[in-house]
Design a protein around this motif. Structure first.
Motif, PDB file in Angstrom:
ATOM      1  N   VAL A 144      41.806  50.775  46.226  1.00  0.00           N
ATOM      2  CA  VAL A 144      42.498  49.830  47.105  1.00  0.00           C
ATOM      3  C   VAL A 144      43.365  50.644  48.078  1.00  0.00           C
ATOM      4  O   VAL A 144      44.469  51.048  47.732  1.00  0.00           O
ATOM      5  CB  VAL A 144      43.380  48.853  46.299  1.00  0.00           C
ATOM      6  CG1 VAL A 144      44.066  47.861  47.231  1.00  0.00           C
ATOM      7  CG2 VAL A 144      42.559  48.109  45.254  1.00  0.00           C
ATOM      8  N   ARG A 202      30.546  42.077  46.749  1.00  0.00           N
ATOM      9  CA  ARG A 202      31.354  40.972  47.233  1.00  0.00           C
ATOM     10  C   ARG A 202      32.658  40.928  46.446  1.00  0.00           C
ATOM     11  O   ARG A 202      32.661  40.982  45.223  1.00  0.00           O
ATOM     12  CB  ARG A 202      30.592  39.653  47.023  1.00  0.00           C
ATOM     13  CG  ARG A 202      31.390  38.412  47.393  1.00  0.00           C
ATOM     14  CD  ARG A 202      30.542  37.153  47.245  1.00  0.00           C
ATOM     15  NE  ARG A 202      29.979  36.999  45.908  1.00  0.00           N
ATOM     16  CZ  ARG A 202      30.643  36.492  44.862  1.00  0.00           C
ATOM     17  NH1 ARG A 202      31.897  36.121  44.994  1.00  0.00           N
ATOM     18  NH2 ARG A 202      30.056  36.378  43.686  1.00  0.00           N
ATOM     19  N   TYR A 203      33.768  40.839  47.173  1.00  0.00           N
ATOM     20  CA  TYR A 203      35.057  40.654  46.517  1.00  0.00           C
ATOM     21  C   TYR A 203      35.375  39.168  46.459  1.00  0.00           C
ATOM     22  O   TYR A 203      35.138  38.435  47.424  1.00  0.00           O
ATOM     23  CB  TYR A 203      36.164  41.373  47.285  1.00  0.00           C
ATOM     24  CG  TYR A 203      36.127  42.873  47.147  1.00  0.00           C
ATOM     25  CD1 TYR A 203      36.450  43.473  45.942  1.00  0.00           C
ATOM     26  CD2 TYR A 203      35.776  43.693  48.218  1.00  0.00           C
ATOM     27  CE1 TYR A 203      36.425  44.845  45.799  1.00  0.00           C
ATOM     28  CE2 TYR A 203      35.747  45.066  48.088  1.00  0.00           C
ATOM     29  CZ  TYR A 203      36.071  45.643  46.878  1.00  0.00           C
ATOM     30  OH  TYR A 203      36.041  46.996  46.733  1.00  0.00           O
ATOM     31  N   TYR A 221      46.749  44.439  52.289  1.00  0.00           N
ATOM     32  CA  TYR A 221      45.706  45.441  52.032  1.00  0.00           C
ATOM     33  C   TYR A 221      44.656  44.905  51.064  1.00  0.00           C
ATOM     34  O   TYR A 221      43.555  45.431  50.984  1.00  0.00           O
ATOM     35  CB  TYR A 221      46.300  46.762  51.532  1.00  0.00           C
ATOM     36  CG  TYR A 221      47.178  46.652  50.306  1.00  0.00           C
ATOM     37  CD1 TYR A 221      48.561  46.751  50.416  1.00  0.00           C
ATOM     38  CD2 TYR A 221      46.639  46.452  49.053  1.00  0.00           C
ATOM     39  CE1 TYR A 221      49.385  46.643  49.309  1.00  0.00           C
ATOM     40  CE2 TYR A 221      47.448  46.339  47.934  1.00  0.00           C
ATOM     41  CZ  TYR A 221      48.818  46.440  48.071  1.00  0.00           C
ATOM     42  OH  TYR A 221      49.634  46.334  46.968  1.00  0.00           O
ATOM     43  N   LEU A 222      45.007  43.847  50.315  1.00  0.00           N
ATOM     44  CA  LEU A 222      44.055  43.291  49.367  1.00  0.00           C
ATOM     45  C   LEU A 222      43.163  42.247  50.045  1.00  0.00           C
ATOM     46  O   LEU A 222      41.942  42.237  49.850  1.00  0.00           O
ATOM     47  CB  LEU A 222      44.803  42.665  48.192  1.00  0.00           C
ATOM     48  CG  LEU A 222      44.116  42.722  46.839  1.00  0.00           C
ATOM     49  CD1 LEU A 222      43.764  44.143  46.463  1.00  0.00           C
ATOM     50  CD2 LEU A 222      45.006  42.104  45.767  1.00  0.00           C
ATOM     51  N   LEU A 225      40.330  43.612  52.026  1.00  0.00           N
ATOM     52  CA  LEU A 225      39.108  44.027  51.334  1.00  0.00           C
ATOM     53  C   LEU A 225      38.122  42.880  51.203  1.00  0.00           C
ATOM     54  O   LEU A 225      36.912  43.083  51.212  1.00  0.00           O
ATOM     55  CB  LEU A 225      39.442  44.541  49.928  1.00  0.00           C
ATOM     56  CG  LEU A 225      40.132  45.886  49.818  1.00  0.00           C
ATOM     57  CD1 LEU A 225      40.373  46.210  48.361  1.00  0.00           C
ATOM     58  CD2 LEU A 225      39.304  46.980  50.466  1.00  0.00           C
TER      59      LEU A 225
ATOM     60  N   PRO B 198      38.352  40.190  41.854  1.00  0.00           N
ATOM     61  CA  PRO B 198      36.981  40.108  41.307  1.00  0.00           C
ATOM     62  C   PRO B 198      35.965  40.829  42.212  1.00  0.00           C
ATOM     63  O   PRO B 198      36.099  40.809  43.441  1.00  0.00           O
ATOM     64  CB  PRO B 198      36.694  38.598  41.277  1.00  0.00           C
ATOM     65  CG  PRO B 198      38.027  37.923  41.371  1.00  0.00           C
ATOM     66  CD  PRO B 198      38.882  38.848  42.196  1.00  0.00           C
ATOM     67  N   ALA B 200      31.639  41.364  42.586  1.00  0.00           N
ATOM     68  CA  ALA B 200      30.331  40.913  42.112  1.00  0.00           C
ATOM     69  C   ALA B 200      29.249  41.390  43.069  1.00  0.00           C
ATOM     70  O   ALA B 200      29.523  41.851  44.175  1.00  0.00           O
ATOM     71  CB  ALA B 200      30.297  39.390  41.998  1.00  0.00           C
TER      72      ALA B 200
END
Lengths: 226, 226
Positions: A144, A202-203, A221-222, A225, B198, B200
């Motif tokens: 991250v 995929r997040y 920053y999360l 993503l 998460p 995937a």
């Protein structure tokens, strides 16, 4: 060899098959390494191969992995700091992205689009406190980006429990397959669908810890993503 | 050991760390293996470890990998059919799913939610024509269930160019991490977001080959994956 030149091919980084897919380009290797954060680390124990998934980070031409000082590969790598006096542990560190499933008319020509990097070398324990700190930050930021500045740094006890291994990027190759199926000309009229099924990572939506103060919002920053 | 009992733990399938995450449950192992199709295969060459990504298939308690008869690991595995007379190749076959990134308040407790399977054993070339056919179908169907029935089977020339290795599921362990971060009690009030991001696998829209007859529509087994 300059920093901008490619990696020098060696006997074990030149594949016996599909040589046209191999590359020693530094930027390509870095981009493949930087897009993943779990590698498969291989080493030899009692003459037999062992392959374990583990997190890694990159700082320039150095890769770092870490683990408990009690874990097998980290114990086996022994000591050895910036000046590297220890024998170290012969490893092969491999990173793979699957980008697509390739469906050909013939079963034989089924394939996968992928980008992989294979690094051969000797991993050595890092003992220099400053390099250890840089490596541990890199390991967190590799997963991250920006996170190391937004978490509590390791304290003395945690640092003492953590071993860091360094693997220099010297004997390195990338391998890439892209594009559609390579069917035989005589198969083109067969009534089977052919093409590529794209695959990607995929997040999902971040899930806060049960005990997180609701006043703490999801950091930028999360969400970047996702 | 019955088919329904778990795998027998051995010295090398009992981890030195995080033993509570290890499992020898057959169903769990199968489910982890069946959800992926790229493994990382480790072997030893000239005393050094080599780790390569490759496709695999499963038929009951047997894993199969394949490749060109000219590829290094397949040459090294030598011959050996159903009765297995050849020395074979000592391998470690590892499959890993990343299910989430675990962000703790402390850098030290950052982690990843994952499910992995590690198989130790000796891979041997399969020479029996019927077993080879079953294995090759399994390799295709492992990636896209049902596909082997909707593509041209390998002909004699293609079969002659393909080596198949078998690795029995005997010395096997799974390792699983789930759930949120394990922060230290004294860190809970720190102002850092914590939780799980998460991760995937995502399939995209199938891309037909440039030379595909537009009359051939995307098969149901493919859209079922998306």
């Amino acid at each position: 060899m300059s920093q901008t030149a490619g990696y020098e091919p060696t006997d074990r980084t030149v594949p016996t098959r599909s040589r046209h897919r191999a590359s020693y380009d530094r930027e390509l290797v870095h981009s493949i390494l930087d897009e993943a954060y779990v590698c498969h680390l291989g080493f030899v124990r009692d003459g037999a191969p062992v392959v374990l998934p583990t997190l890694y980070g990159r700082v320039g031409e150095r890769l770092y992995v870490h683990g408990s000082t009690g874990s097998r590969p980290l114990r086996m790598a022994g000591q050895g700091g910036g000046e590297v006096e220890a024998p170290g542990l012969a490893v092969c560190l491999t990173v793979t992205h699957v980008d697509g499933v390739v469906l050909a008319r013939s079963a034989f020509h089924h394939s996968v689009n992928y980008r992989s990097v294979v690094v051969h070398g000797v991993a050595r324990q890092v003992t220099d406190p400053e390099e250890r700190r840089i490596a541990l930050d890199a390991l967190v930021d590799h997963v991250v980006p920006g996170r190391s500045l937004d978490s509590r740094p390791a304290d003395a006890k945690e640092l003492a429990a953590t071993a860091v291994l360094r693997l220099d990027l010297q004997e390195v190759s990338a391998k890439v397959r892209t594009g559609g199926p390579d069917d035989e000309p005589e198969d083109l009229a067969l009534p089977y669908w052919s093409g590529v099924l794209p695959v990607a990572r995929r997040y999902g939506t971040p899930v806060p810890a049960d005990d997180l103060d609701p006043a703490v919002s999801v950091p930028a920053y999360l969400t970047a993503l996702g």
